[in-house]
Design a protein around this motif. Structure first.
Motif, PDB file in Angstrom:
ATOM      1  N   SER A  10      63.679  82.886  61.526  1.00  0.00           N
ATOM      2  CA  SER A  10      64.545  84.038  61.778  1.00  0.00           C
ATOM      3  C   SER A  10      65.288  84.464  60.522  1.00  0.00           C
ATOM      4  O   SER A  10      65.469  85.655  60.271  1.00  0.00           O
ATOM      5  N   ILE A  11      65.720  83.490  59.716  1.00  0.00           N
ATOM      6  CA  ILE A  11      66.388  83.810  58.448  1.00  0.00           C
ATOM      7  C   ILE A  11      65.421  84.560  57.539  1.00  0.00           C
ATOM      8  O   ILE A  11      65.795  85.541  56.889  1.00  0.00           O
ATOM      9  N   LEU A  12      64.167  84.132  57.532  1.00  0.00           N
ATOM     10  CA  LEU A  12      63.146  84.796  56.730  1.00  0.00           C
ATOM     11  C   LEU A  12      62.981  86.252  57.159  1.00  0.00           C
ATOM     12  O   LEU A  12      62.921  87.159  56.316  1.00  0.00           O
ATOM     13  N   GLU A  13      62.942  86.493  58.459  1.00  0.00           N
ATOM     14  CA  GLU A  13      62.807  87.860  58.962  1.00  0.00           C
ATOM     15  C   GLU A  13      64.044  88.694  58.666  1.00  0.00           C
ATOM     16  O   GLU A  13      63.942  89.883  58.359  1.00  0.00           O
ATOM     17  N   ASP A  14      65.244  88.074  58.745  1.00  0.00           N
ATOM     18  CA  ASP A  14      66.476  88.792  58.428  1.00  0.00           C
ATOM     19  C   ASP A  14      66.520  89.218  56.964  1.00  0.00           C
ATOM     20  O   ASP A  14      66.986  90.312  56.636  1.00  0.00           O
ATOM     21  N   LEU A  15      66.058  88.345  56.080  1.00  0.00           N
ATOM     22  CA  LEU A  15      66.110  88.636  54.643  1.00  0.00           C
ATOM     23  C   LEU A  15      65.333  89.896  54.288  1.00  0.00           C
ATOM     24  O   LEU A  15      65.793  90.720  53.510  1.00  0.00           O
ATOM     25  N   VAL A  16      64.148  90.041  54.842  1.00  0.00           N
ATOM     26  CA  VAL A  16      63.266  91.140  54.459  1.00  0.00           C
ATOM     27  C   VAL A  16      63.354  92.307  55.431  1.00  0.00           C
ATOM     28  O   VAL A  16      62.506  93.185  55.385  1.00  0.00           O
ATOM     29  N   TYR A  17      64.398  92.398  56.257  1.00  0.00           N
ATOM     30  CA  TYR A  17      64.382  93.186  57.484  1.00  0.00           C
ATOM     31  C   TYR A  17      63.636  94.510  57.498  1.00  0.00           C
ATOM     32  O   TYR A  17      62.687  94.619  58.243  1.00  0.00           O
ATOM     33  N   PRO A  18      63.949  95.518  56.758  1.00  0.00           N
ATOM     34  CA  PRO A  18      63.194  96.735  57.079  1.00  0.00           C
ATOM     35  C   PRO A  18      61.693  96.540  56.866  1.00  0.00           C
ATOM     36  O   PRO A  18      60.893  97.195  57.489  1.00  0.00           O
ATOM     37  N   THR A  19      61.326  95.588  56.033  1.00  0.00           N
ATOM     38  CA  THR A  19      59.917  95.299  55.774  1.00  0.00           C
ATOM     39  C   THR A  19      59.425  94.261  56.779  1.00  0.00           C
ATOM     40  O   THR A  19      60.142  93.323  57.082  1.00  0.00           O
ATOM     41  N   GLU A  20      58.207  94.439  57.254  1.00  0.00           N
ATOM     42  CA  GLU A  20      57.637  93.474  58.198  1.00  0.00           C
ATOM     43  C   GLU A  20      56.852  92.400  57.471  1.00  0.00           C
ATOM     44  O   GLU A  20      56.250  92.652  56.435  1.00  0.00           O
ATOM     45  N   ILE A  21      56.854  91.209  58.048  1.00  0.00           N
ATOM     46  CA  ILE A  21      56.035  90.116  57.529  1.00  0.00           C
ATOM     47  C   ILE A  21      54.669  90.220  58.203  1.00  0.00           C
ATOM     48  O   ILE A  21      54.581  90.226  59.427  1.00  0.00           O
ATOM     49  N   VAL A  22      53.600  90.313  57.401  1.00  0.00           N
ATOM     50  CA  VAL A  22      52.265  90.464  57.978  1.00  0.00           C
ATOM     51  C   VAL A  22      51.463  89.170  57.933  1.00  0.00           C
ATOM     52  O   VAL A  22      50.426  89.072  58.583  1.00  0.00           O
ATOM     53  N   GLY A  23      51.922  88.171  57.179  1.00  0.00           N
ATOM     54  CA  GLY A  23      51.200  86.912  57.138  1.00  0.00           C
ATOM     55  C   GLY A  23      51.984  85.842  56.411  1.00  0.00           C
ATOM     56  O   GLY A  23      52.859  86.136  55.600  1.00  0.00           O
ATOM     57  N   LYS A  24      51.678  84.582  56.740  1.00  0.00           N
ATOM     58  CA  LYS A  24      52.315  83.440  56.082  1.00  0.00           C
ATOM     59  C   LYS A  24      51.241  82.396  55.800  1.00  0.00           C
ATOM     60  O   LYS A  24      50.351  82.182  56.614  1.00  0.00           O
ATOM     61  N   ARG A  25      51.340  81.746  54.657  1.00  0.00           N
ATOM     62  CA  ARG A  25      50.452  80.653  54.308  1.00  0.00           C
ATOM     63  C   ARG A  25      51.291  79.530  53.737  1.00  0.00           C
ATOM     64  O   ARG A  25      52.164  79.775  52.904  1.00  0.00           O
ATOM     65  N   LEU A  26      51.025  78.315  54.156  1.00  0.00           N
ATOM     66  CA  LEU A  26      51.719  77.160  53.606  1.00  0.00           C
ATOM     67  C   LEU A  26      50.770  76.484  52.631  1.00  0.00           C
ATOM     68  O   LEU A  26      49.684  76.053  53.005  1.00  0.00           O
ATOM     69  N   ARG A  27      51.170  76.439  51.371  1.00  0.00           N
ATOM     70  CA  ARG A  27      50.313  75.882  50.327  1.00  0.00           C
ATOM     71  C   ARG A  27      50.853  74.536  49.891  1.00  0.00           C
ATOM     72  O   ARG A  27      52.034  74.411  49.573  1.00  0.00           O
ATOM     73  N   TYR A  28      49.999  73.529  49.883  1.00  0.00           N
ATOM     74  CA  TYR A  28      50.366  72.197  49.426  1.00  0.00           C
ATOM     75  C   TYR A  28      49.891  72.032  47.987  1.00  0.00           C
ATOM     76  O   TYR A  28      48.704  72.193  47.699  1.00  0.00           O
ATOM     77  N   ARG A  29      50.808  71.699  47.102  1.00  0.00           N
ATOM     78  CA  ARG A  29      50.435  71.482  45.703  1.00  0.00           C
ATOM     79  C   ARG A  29      49.931  70.055  45.519  1.00  0.00           C
ATOM     80  O   ARG A  29      50.101  69.199  46.385  1.00  0.00           O
ATOM     81  N   LEU A  30      49.344  69.811  44.356  1.00  0.00           N
ATOM     82  CA  LEU A  30      48.801  68.478  44.071  1.00  0.00           C
ATOM     83  C   LEU A  30      49.883  67.405  44.032  1.00  0.00           C
ATOM     84  O   LEU A  30      49.634  66.246  44.354  1.00  0.00           O
ATOM     85  N   ASP A  31      51.088  67.790  43.634  1.00  0.00           N
ATOM     86  CA  ASP A  31      52.180  66.806  43.571  1.00  0.00           C
ATOM     87  C   ASP A  31      52.807  66.546  44.935  1.00  0.00           C
ATOM     88  O   ASP A  31      53.751  65.777  45.049  1.00  0.00           O
ATOM     89  N   GLY A  32      52.313  67.181  45.983  1.00  0.00           N
ATOM     90  CA  GLY A  32      52.811  66.945  47.330  1.00  0.00           C
ATOM     91  C   GLY A  32      53.855  67.948  47.793  1.00  0.00           C
ATOM     92  O   GLY A  32      54.250  67.935  48.953  1.00  0.00           O
ATOM     93  N   SER A  33      54.328  68.820  46.907  1.00  0.00           N
ATOM     94  CA  SER A  33      55.324  69.809  47.312  1.00  0.00           C
ATOM     95  C   SER A  33      54.662  70.947  48.081  1.00  0.00           C
ATOM     96  O   SER A  33      53.464  71.202  47.934  1.00  0.00           O
ATOM     97  N   LYS A  34      55.458  71.628  48.879  1.00  0.00           N
ATOM     98  CA  LYS A  34      54.955  72.727  49.695  1.00  0.00           C
ATOM     99  C   LYS A  34      55.552  74.040  49.207  1.00  0.00           C
ATOM    100  O   LYS A  34      56.719  74.089  48.820  1.00  0.00           O
ATOM    101  N   VAL A  35      54.756  75.078  49.275  1.00  0.00           N
ATOM    102  CA  VAL A  35      55.228  76.425  48.961  1.00  0.00           C
ATOM    103  C   VAL A  35      54.767  77.342  50.082  1.00  0.00           C
ATOM    104  O   VAL A  35      53.585  77.369  50.427  1.00  0.00           O
ATOM    105  N   LEU A  36      55.701  78.065  50.660  1.00  0.00           N
ATOM    106  CA  LEU A  36      55.374  79.022  51.706  1.00  0.00           C
ATOM    107  C   LEU A  36      55.118  80.368  51.048  1.00  0.00           C
ATOM    108  O   LEU A  36      55.968  80.876  50.312  1.00  0.00           O
ATOM    109  N   LYS A  37      53.934  80.932  51.262  1.00  0.00           N
ATOM    110  CA  LYS A  37      53.623  82.265  50.762  1.00  0.00           C
ATOM    111  C   LYS A  37      53.795  83.233  51.914  1.00  0.00           C
ATOM    112  O   LYS A  37      53.189  83.062  52.968  1.00  0.00           O
ATOM    113  N   VAL A  38      54.624  84.234  51.700  1.00  0.00           N
ATOM    114  CA  VAL A  38      54.893  85.221  52.737  1.00  0.00           C
ATOM    115  C   VAL A  38      54.348  86.561  52.267  1.00  0.00           C
ATOM    116  O   VAL A  38      54.684  87.034  51.180  1.00  0.00           O
ATOM    117  N   TYR A  39      53.501  87.160  53.082  1.00  0.00           N
ATOM    118  CA  TYR A  39      52.913  88.462  52.758  1.00  0.00           C
ATOM    119  C   TYR A  39      53.671  89.540  53.509  1.00  0.00           C
ATOM    120  O   TYR A  39      53.813  89.487  54.729  1.00  0.00           O
TER     121      TYR A  39
END
Length: 192
Positions: free
Chosen positions: A125-154
Motif C-alpha cells: 500500500s505504501i508503494l501504491e501511495d508513493l506513485v499514486y497518480p501513476t499505476e503500477i503495471v508489474g512487479k518483479r523480485l530479483r535475487y542478486r548473487l550475494d543474496g540481496s533482493k531488489v524489487l523492480k516496479v514497472y
C-alpha cells in the motif's frame, strides 16, 4: 482558531516539530490563497511531515496523512503536490497514508488480524501511495548473487512525462520507510 495548527493533528496530542509546522503553514496558506483548492483542503489535515535525503544533494518531503482522508487527498493530489513543490523549491513532495501493522496473533482463535494490517500488505500500500497518480503495471523480485533482493516496479508508460523525474525519489523514500530496496522503471515498448 483559523491557524496552521488546525492542519496538523498529531496522535495522542503530541506537539509538532518545527518542520511539521512549516508544512502545516504551507497547507494553510494554500487553503487561504488558492481558490481551486480551498473547498477540498478545508476538511483535510496531516499527521506528520519529515524531510528525507534521497540522493546526494536531493531531498524529499514525506507527508503522512490519515488513512480515512486518503480519498480526499487523491482528488487534489496532483495540484496539491505541484503547489507544495513550488513552495519548497528543489524538494519532491510525496503523500503517504498512515497505516498500522499488527503483529502475528499468538493464538489463532481469539484475535485474527485483517489482511490489510499485515506487513506485506502495508508495504504494498505504501508503494501504491508513493506513485499514486501513476499505476503500477508489474512487479518483479530479483535475487542478486550475494543474496540481496531488489524489487523492480514497472509503472504505467502513459504517465511517463508526469512522474519520470521522481523515480529516484520514490526509490529513496520507499527504502527509508520500509528498508526494502526498490527500482522503478517503465516497461520497454516493443515496436511492431
Amino acid at each position: 482558531m483559523f491557524t496552521a495548527r488546525r492542519k496538523i493533528q498529531k496522535e495522542k496530542g503530541a506537539e509538532p516539530d518545527e518542520f511539521e509546522e512549516i508544512v502545516a503553514q504551507a497547507l494553510f496558506d494554500l487553503e487561504a490563497t488558492n481558490a481551486e483548492l480551498k473547498t477540498e483542503l478545508k476538511d483535510l489535515y496531516i499527521y506528520s511531515a519529515k524531510e528525507v535525503d534521497v540522493t546526494k544533494g536531493r531531498k524529499a518531503i514525506v507527508i503522512t496523512i490519515p488513512y480515512r482522508l486518503i480519498k480526499g487527498f487523491h482528488k487534489i493530489q496532483q495540484r496539491l503536490v505541484r503547489e507544495l513543490e513550488k513552495k519548497f523549491s528543489g524538494k519532491d513532495v510525496v503523500l503517504v497514508a498512515h497505516r498500522r501493522i499488527l503483529p502475528v496473533p499468538r493464538n489463532n482463535l481469539k484475535s485474527a488480524r485483517a489482511r490489510s494490517r499485515t506487513l506485506t500488505s502495508v508495504h504494498e500500500s505504501i508503494l501504491e501511495d508513493l506513485v499514486y497518480p501513476t499505476e503500477i503495471v508489474g512487479k518483479r523480485l530479483r535475487y542478486r548473487l550475494d543474496g540481496s533482493k531488489v524489487l523492480k516496479v514497472y509503472l504505467d508508460p502513459k504517465e511517463r512525462n508526469s512522474s519520470e523525474y521522481k523515480l529516484e525519489t520514490f526509490g529513496g523514500v520507499y527504502k527509508k520507510l520500509t528498508g526494502k530496496e526498490v527500482v522503478f522503471e517503465y516497461p520497454v515498448q516493443e515496436a511492431s
